[in-house]
Write a protein that holds these residues in place. Sequence first.
Motif, PDB file in Angstrom:
ATOM      1  N   ARG A  14       6.580  -5.838  -3.133  1.00  0.00           N
ATOM      2  CA  ARG A  14       5.650  -5.536  -4.230  1.00  0.00           C
ATOM      3  C   ARG A  14       5.841  -6.503  -5.396  1.00  0.00           C
ATOM      4  N   THR A  15       7.080  -6.755  -5.751  1.00  0.00           N
ATOM      5  CA  THR A  15       7.382  -7.667  -6.855  1.00  0.00           C
ATOM      6  C   THR A  15       6.932  -9.084  -6.524  1.00  0.00           C
ATOM      7  N   ASP A  16       7.197  -9.524  -5.300  1.00  0.00           N
ATOM      8  CA  ASP A  16       6.850 -10.876  -4.873  1.00  0.00           C
ATOM      9  C   ASP A  16       5.341 -11.082  -4.869  1.00  0.00           C
ATOM     10  N   VAL A  17       4.597 -10.140  -4.319  1.00  0.00           N
ATOM     11  CA  VAL A  17       3.138 -10.280  -4.260  1.00  0.00           C
ATOM     12  C   VAL A  17       2.533 -10.196  -5.664  1.00  0.00           C
ATOM     13  N   ALA A  18       3.062  -9.349  -6.516  1.00  0.00           N
ATOM     14  CA  ALA A  18       2.561  -9.265  -7.897  1.00  0.00           C
ATOM     15  C   ALA A  18       2.770 -10.593  -8.631  1.00  0.00           C
ATOM     16  N   ALA A  19       3.868 -11.267  -8.349  1.00  0.00           N
ATOM     17  CA  ALA A  19       4.182 -12.523  -9.040  1.00  0.00           C
ATOM     18  C   ALA A  19       3.490 -13.739  -8.417  1.00  0.00           C
ATOM     19  N   ARG A  20       3.355 -13.727  -7.063  1.00  0.00           N
ATOM     20  CA  ARG A  20       2.890 -14.953  -6.390  1.00  0.00           C
ATOM     21  C   ARG A  20       1.708 -14.758  -5.449  1.00  0.00           C
ATOM     22  N   ARG A  21       1.112 -13.562  -5.424  1.00  0.00           N
ATOM     23  CA  ARG A  21       0.051 -13.232  -4.469  1.00  0.00           C
ATOM     24  C   ARG A  21       0.644 -13.179  -3.058  1.00  0.00           C
ATOM     25  N   GLU A  67     -13.327  -4.853  -4.517  1.00  0.00           N
ATOM     26  CA  GLU A  67     -12.707  -5.956  -5.252  1.00  0.00           C
ATOM     27  C   GLU A  67     -11.205  -5.746  -5.430  1.00  0.00           C
ATOM     28  N   LEU A  68     -10.539  -5.398  -4.323  1.00  0.00           N
ATOM     29  CA  LEU A  68      -9.098  -5.164  -4.362  1.00  0.00           C
ATOM     30  C   LEU A  68      -8.343  -6.489  -4.400  1.00  0.00           C
ATOM     31  N   ASN A  69      -7.333  -6.581  -5.243  1.00  0.00           N
ATOM     32  CA  ASN A  69      -6.504  -7.786  -5.306  1.00  0.00           C
ATOM     33  C   ASN A  69      -5.377  -7.685  -4.269  1.00  0.00           C
ATOM     34  N   LEU A  74      -1.724  -5.030  -0.451  1.00  0.00           N
ATOM     35  CA  LEU A  74      -0.360  -4.781   0.024  1.00  0.00           C
ATOM     36  C   LEU A  74      -0.076  -3.285   0.049  1.00  0.00           C
ATOM     37  N   GLU A  75      -0.509  -2.566  -0.974  1.00  0.00           N
ATOM     38  CA  GLU A  75      -0.290  -1.111  -0.990  1.00  0.00           C
ATOM     39  C   GLU A  75      -0.958  -0.433   0.195  1.00  0.00           C
ATOM     40  N   LEU A  76      -2.152  -0.894   0.578  1.00  0.00           N
ATOM     41  CA  LEU A  76      -2.813  -0.337   1.768  1.00  0.00           C
ATOM     42  C   LEU A  76      -1.971  -0.565   3.022  1.00  0.00           C
ATOM     43  N   VAL A  77      -1.411  -1.762   3.129  1.00  0.00           N
ATOM     44  CA  VAL A  77      -0.575  -2.098   4.288  1.00  0.00           C
ATOM     45  C   VAL A  77       0.717  -1.280   4.273  1.00  0.00           C
ATOM     46  N   LEU A  78       1.361  -1.197   3.117  1.00  0.00           N
ATOM     47  CA  LEU A  78       2.628  -0.469   3.015  1.00  0.00           C
ATOM     48  C   LEU A  78       2.455   1.030   3.212  1.00  0.00           C
TER      49      LEU A  78
END
Length: 173
Positions: A14-21, A67-69, A74-78
């Motif tokens: 979650r932290t990685d995707v929030a910071a770097r997509r 329009e999900l980022n 990632l939340e859907l996948v997790l």
Amino acid sequence: MADRPYESLVRWARTDVAARRAPADAPLPAPDTVLDLAELDRIGLLSDELRAQSTLQNGRMTVREAELNDTALLELVLARPDSPACFFTLLALAARDAGRSIDMVGLGDRVQRFGPDNGRALTLHFDGDRVRTAQSSGVGDTRGDGGFVPVSGELGLSAHTVNEVGPSGFEPL
């Protein structure tokens, strides 16, 4: 109480995707994936605006329309920790972070590569229930398990799910 390893991995993702997509090879839901509004609500992604929009669209909405980022995708996948998309997304994130490709060899020797295509890849083998590296081929194995490490306990993967996934790796909601 300390986090379990999987919970720590999810927090890092979650932290990685929030910071770097998300990396391009992460199998996040495709733009035309139809969303399950109840699942969006359950994981906290259903805003009043999305609820109203879906009502106008007969209760159906795609990822593109919502329009999900990447963080929301990632939340859907997790939300489906037993899905191939979750497993493969975590592999893609790990490969990107390590700067090294990871080859996942499934049944029938089907290979999926994650991460940058540089140097020698870390190769993981999946036997339908467990994962092992090429180096843990079972030679000198004292446990009697061929060097495989079970993954089905926390990820719930099966031979079917790892080898038969849709084009984006995400099964529609």
